[in-house]
Design a protein around this motif. Structure first.
Motif, mmCIF file in Angstrom:
data_model
loop_
_atom_site.group_PDB
_atom_site.id
_atom_site.type_symbol
_atom_site.label_atom_id
_atom_site.label_comp_id
_atom_site.label_asym_id
_atom_site.label_seq_id
_atom_site.Cartn_x
_atom_site.Cartn_y
_atom_site.Cartn_z
ATOM 1 N N PHE A 1 0.871 -1.279 -0.117
ATOM 2 C CA PHE A 1 -0.077 -0.061 0.014
ATOM 3 C C PHE A 1 0.889 1.428 -0.102
ATOM 4 C CE2 PHE A 1 -2.393 3.603 2.018
ATOM 5 C CZ PHE A 1 -3.809 3.256 1.632
ATOM 6 N N CYS B 1 2.538 1.831 -3.354
ATOM 7 C CA CYS B 1 1.890 2.266 -4.359
ATOM 8 C C CYS B 1 1.570 3.504 -4.272
ATOM 9 C CB CYS B 1 0.834 1.244 -4.471
ATOM 10 S SG CYS B 1 1.412 -0.559 -4.986
ATOM 11 N N MET B 2 1.013 4.016 -2.978
ATOM 12 C CA MET B 2 0.413 5.293 -2.786
ATOM 13 C C MET B 2 1.521 6.488 -2.968
ATOM 14 S SD MET B 2 -2.314 6.711 -2.080
ATOM 15 C CE MET B 2 -2.376 8.628 -2.395
ATOM 16 N N GLN C 1 -7.723 -0.886 -2.939
ATOM 17 C CA GLN C 1 -6.995 -0.357 -1.656
ATOM 18 C C GLN C 1 -6.748 0.876 -1.537
ATOM 19 O OE1 GLN C 1 -4.041 -3.238 -0.580
ATOM 20 N NE2 GLN C 1 -5.473 -5.131 -0.480
ATOM 21 N N LEU C 2 -6.274 1.507 -2.533
ATOM 22 C CA LEU C 2 -5.720 3.246 -2.484
ATOM 23 C C LEU C 2 -7.114 4.094 -2.069
ATOM 24 C CD1 LEU C 2 -2.822 3.331 -4.725
ATOM 25 C CD2 LEU C 2 -2.691 3.066 -2.459
ATOM 26 N N GLY D 1 -4.638 7.057 2.269
ATOM 27 C CA GLY D 1 -4.985 6.646 0.757
ATOM 28 C C GLY D 1 -5.584 7.957 0.363
#
Length: 206
Positions: free
Chosen positions: A53, A56-57, A89-90, A103
């Motif tokens: 997570f 990726c963010m 999920q973001l 997020g």
């Protein structure tokens, strides 16, 4: 005129497989892009994601103007959006993987580590599992989808949950609100079930 689908490239997705699946589902113009201006001009937006997570963010935020563009076009502008796996999920308020990280905050909830209550349900959750819709939605149908994840979206409100699966307890398979949908599974790896979902996304008029 054929619609343009923006498939966001931020170094965190299986882009070739997703692009091929979109074409197989009927998309003509798929723009794999890290350019916020291309995303802004697209008719539909798809955010894939594989990995942690926080990484990726961070990668998404590092693209000049991309988060601002997504908020403008999706959250505020109503453009059809599909998030896949970590891309879904973001959409959450925050994620707990490798510390607490913000997020996009589009759908209230926290991305938490899977903690199955049954010893046979291993982590990561990998392979095929039933998808069970929790309420009617144009994109959701019952079927089997392919999963690969160790974290799950714990939504604050059941109203935002579109479907669940069972992996040592119920986990969220899909979330959605208005023009936004996110799926924890991988449509591009889910054969006919996944292609049918992508086809519905391409036809969706939220």
């Amino acid at each position: 005129m054929a619609e343009t689908i923006a498939l966001i490239d931020y170094g965190a997705g299986n882009l070739r497989s997703v692009a091929n699946a979109l074409h197989a589902a009927g998309a003509r113009d798929v723009a794999v892009t890290a350019d916020a201006d291309v995303v802004r001009k697209a008719d539909r937006i798809l955010l894939p994601g594989v990995g942690a997570f926080a990484h990726c963010m961070s990668a998404l935020s590092a693209i000049p103007g991309m988060v601002e563009c997504l908020n403008e076009q999706v959250r505020d502008g109503g453009k059809p959006f599909l998030g896949i796996c970590v891309g879904m999920q973001l959409m959450a308020t925050q994620g707990e993987e490798h510390g607490l990280h913000d997020g996009l905050g589009w759908i209230a909830g926290t991305v938490k580590a899977l903690q199955p209550t049954e010893p046979a349900a291993r982590v990561p959750h990998m392979g095929w599992n039933d998808v069970v819709p929790t309420r009617p939605h144009p994109l959701m149908q019952a079927g089997e989808a392919y999963y690969l994840h160790s974290y799950h979206f714990a939504a604050d409100s059941a109203d935002d949950v579109l479907a669940t699966s069972d992996h040592g307890g119920a986990i969220v398979a899909a979330v959605g609100r208005a023009n936004m949908v996110g799926v924890q599974f991988h449509p591009e790896k889910s054969q006919g079930f996944g292609l049918a979902l992508l086809t519905r996304f391409l036809d969706w008029r939220p």
